[in-house]
Design an enzyme around this catalytic site. Structure first.
Site, short mmCIF file in Angstrom:
data_model
loop_
_atom_site.label_atom_id
_atom_site.label_comp_id
_atom_site.label_asym_id
_atom_site.label_seq_id
_atom_site.Cartn_x
_atom_site.Cartn_y
_atom_site.Cartn_z
N LYS A 83 49.53 29.56 35.76
CA LYS A 83 48.36 30.35 35.35
C LYS A 83 47.18 29.46 34.96
O LYS A 83 46.03 29.85 35.12
CB LYS A 83 48.74 31.23 34.16
CG LYS A 83 47.64 32.22 33.82
CD LYS A 83 48.15 33.43 33.13
CE LYS A 83 47.06 34.46 32.93
NZ LYS A 83 46.73 35.19 34.16
N CYS A 107 51.84 23.09 33.59
CA CYS A 107 52.73 22.39 32.67
C CYS A 107 52.42 22.74 31.23
O CYS A 107 51.27 22.95 30.86
CB CYS A 107 52.69 20.87 32.81
SG CYS A 107 53.21 20.28 34.40
O1 M6R Z 1 41.77 30.66 34.01
P1 M6R Z 1 40.85 30.88 35.17
O2 M6R Z 1 40.16 32.20 35.16
O3 M6R Z 1 39.84 29.76 35.30
O4 M6R Z 1 41.78 30.81 36.44
C1 M6R Z 1 41.25 30.84 37.73
C2 M6R Z 1 42.32 31.10 38.77
O5 M6R Z 1 43.30 30.09 38.75
C3 M6R Z 1 43.01 32.44 38.56
O6 M6R Z 1 42.09 33.49 38.50
C4 M6R Z 1 44.01 32.72 39.69
O7 M6R Z 1 43.34 32.87 40.89
C5 M6R Z 1 44.83 33.97 39.36
N1 M6R Z 1 46.20 33.61 39.18
C6 M6R Z 1 44.74 35.02 40.40
O8 M6R Z 1 45.46 36.15 40.03
#
Ligand code: M6R
Length: 610
Positions: free
Chosen positions: A605, A2
């Site tokens: 994301k 969001c």
């Molecule tokens: O922002 P972050 O690195 O903490 O996010 C972790 C995961 O949500 C993120 O890497 C997710 O797995 C990706 N969309 C994968 O491509």
């Protein structure tokens, strides 16, 4: 997850246009539904529906909305299905209060009941609506917006941020209680938003906020207050040097392809950061600690697995790696004041990671070293020190260049530590570091150029496949898991990433004629991987290989495109390059399947919820 954007301006003509322009930069946070509430001549015009901002704008003419203040929200559904009723912003009991939130209200069920019992009319199943009603409730009691907002936070339990306004008040109010929030001051307009990209189209004059703070916005100023006692805080604005155009596709059909192609630059930039004097502080933190942990989620976790191999091999340091939510139950009791936790997160806002950060702070469990991409994130402000991934914006939901940067960071730090603690020869460490600095950017470019066309051709042969495996061994363990995650995430295929020697302990039974299994290998481990390839070949499976060109591997691939050949380098560089063909394969397969890889269904994301 969001994104909220609130704008107050002295111009009555273009609030819709401004809100659409700014909040569309938060699309990566949610694209289940979109809404805009704009106040025009003392009346709130609220338009919302299911779909992306482009879609809802076309449908409801959001950018044509008039008024001098308003709030937009892009939603990633958690509480309540992605329906029009659950779309945000929401009204309070009547059409006077309007507001939207980001995050989760944990006492949703009890509080909703309490509000209904006291006569509130709740129209949705979405927790964001309760934020507006909480303010409505306390305004009834106090007749004062500031106090109503302040008191609302006593009722609302959870991690959230919200923006709220009233039809007859010129100001917009916002609170930060565990979810990100940033404000900006432009000429005759101010803005508050969940993230910097939506502030930058309006201004680069920004104010970062801390949890427990609230804001009052008018066209002329942004005032910051501590919620607890209502005290006004000195919070000078600062000029952000983040490039507003970085969040554009720059001629590429998708952000994902652009971001894959930015990796040679990322290598140069992140090595530049690692070679700066700041690195001394990071190395000291690592050296002082008696126990080390790597904690991350999703792609960042996969990179942490690769990192564990680097720290073992180059520095002789055992890294206990865990996914964010798993950390406390798995390792919590082993922590003490001498521990060091590397918290790895692109967004720096992932709730599972911030939970670990809070645990460390609350229990005095040693130090937290953030490894993050988003400057100004909660992880950046609250870690003891942080290493920037130096990737610029990563807009596409699938992580690519940030995963790549994380692998480089771990490889570099491990080599520097190993040199200092004598685990490896100084000459070996220096040679490896100079290859990272001098050769990696061009090797990365060559990998993109060479494997792009192969990956595209391979993708075409996989469009009917619904189920496959991606296996790694040793250093490529995390790489294979990352490849599998990409395929799952943007192709909607089941692709399991696992350790290749484990495959025979059960999953091998899935293999029938032409069942595809991707093997990712370094030159050092290919002799072993060949055993695992043979086990699949013997069952007539289709074996696909990612790695350097090796004569011993060639007989196992049927067609040219089934061997995604990366350029010749060395065992310790291999794992950094090997992920690139897998990124490209998932990208082309996603496009062939008619999916937009930047915005895969059901995802966001930035996951600021538990
Ligand atoms: O922002 P972050 O690195 O903490 O996010 C972790 C995961 O949500 C993120 O890497 C997710 O797995 C990706 N969309 C994968 O491509």
């Amino acid at each position: 997850m969001c994104g909220i954007t609130g704008i107050v301006t002295s111009n009555l003509d273009n609030i819709g246009e401004l809100l659409v322009k700014c909040s569309s930069k938060l699309t990566y946070r949610g694209y289940d539904s979109v809404g805009v509430a704009a106040v025009h001549n003392g009346r709130v015009d609220l338009r919302k529906d299911v779909g992306t901002i482009e879609h809802v704008n076309r449908l409801l003419g959001l950018s044509r909305m008039k008024g001098d203040r308003g709030i937009a929200q892009l939603r990633w559904a958690t509480y309540g299905a992605p329906t029009k009723a659950n779309a945000q912003p929401h009204f309070g009991c009547d059409e006077v209060f309007y507001g939207a939130h980001n995050g989760n209200i944990h006492n949703y069920v009890e509080y909703k009941k309490e509000l209904i019992d006291t006569g509130h009319i709740i129209r949705s199943e979405n927790d964001g609506e309760l934020c507006v009603h909480a303010v409505d409730k306390y305004y009834e009691e106090t007749g004062d917006m500031f106090e109503a907002v302040q008191l609302s936070t006593q009722d609302l339990k959870g991690a959230y941020a919200y923006a709220v306004g009233r039809a007859d008040k010129q100001e917009i109010y916002a609170v930060k209680m565990g979810s990100s929030l940033v404000a900006g001051i432009a000429n005759n307009a101010t803005i508050v938003s969940s993230d910097l990209p939506s502030v930058l189209p309006l201004t680069n004059n920004v104010i970062y906020l801390a949890d427990g703070e609230m804001l009052v916005l008018t066209p002329d100023y942004v005032k910051v207050f501590r919620i607890e006692d209502g005290k006004q805080l000195e919070r000078p604005s600062q000029i952000s040097n983040v490039d507003a155009h970085a969040a554009e596709k720059g001629g590429y059909p998708h952000f994902m392809l652009k971001e894959i192609n930015e990796q040679p630059k990322v290598a140069r930039d992140v090595i530049g950061i690692l070679e700066s004097p700041m690195c001394e502080e990071w190395l000291r933190l690592l050296e002082k600690a008696s126990r080390h942990y790597l904690v991350a989620c999703g792609s960042s976790y996969n990179a942490s697995i690769v990192g564990t191999y680097y720290f073992n091999r180059l520095a002789g340091i055992p890294m206990f790696h865990a996914i964010g939510g798993q950390f406390q139950p798995m390792y919590g009791a082993t922590m003490d004041e001498n521990s060091l936790c590397l918290l790895v997160s692109q967004s720096g806002e992932t709730k599972d990671i911030l939970n670990v950060l809070n645990l460390i702070k609350n229990e005095n469990y040693g130090k937290a070293l953030g490894v993050l991409n988003v400057i100004g994130s909660t992880l950046m402000f609250q870690s003891d020190s942080y290493i920037p991934m130096a990737c610029g914006y990563e807009v596409s939901v699938p992580a690519t260049k940030t995963y790549y940067s994380q692998s480089i960071i771990f490889a570099y730090l491990a080599a520097r530590l190993g040199e200092r603690n004598g685990h490896i020869d100084s000459s070996e460490a220096k040679a490896f570091i100079s290859r990272l600095r001098d050769d990696l950017p061009s090797l990365t470019q060559t990998t993109i150029d060479r494997t792009g066309i192969l990956a595209k051709n391979l993708a075409r042969t996989l469009t009917d496949v619904k189920d496959l495996y991606c296996l790694g061994y040793g250093f490529t363990d995390g790489v294979a898991r990352e490849g599998a995650l990409k395929i799952k995430e943007i192709c909607y295929n089941h692709c399991e990433g696992m350790y290749s020697s484990e495959f025979k302990h059960g999953p091998l039974s899935i293999v029938t004629k032409n069942y595809p299994v991707i093997f990712v290998t370094t030159t050092e481990d290919s002799w072993m991987v060949i055993n695992h390839i043979n086990e699949v070949k013997a069952r007539h499976g289709r074996t696909i290989v990612v790695g350097e060109l090796e004569e011993t591997l060639e007989p196992y691939v049927k067609n040219k495109q089934d061997y995604l050949v990366v350029p010749k380098s060395e065992i310790l560089i291999n794992p950094i390059l090997d992920v690139i063909p897998l990124q490209l394969l998932s990208y082309y397969l996603s496009v062939d399947l008619g999916i937009n890889p930047d915005l895969p269904r059901n995802l966001s994301k930035t996951l600021t919820v538990d």
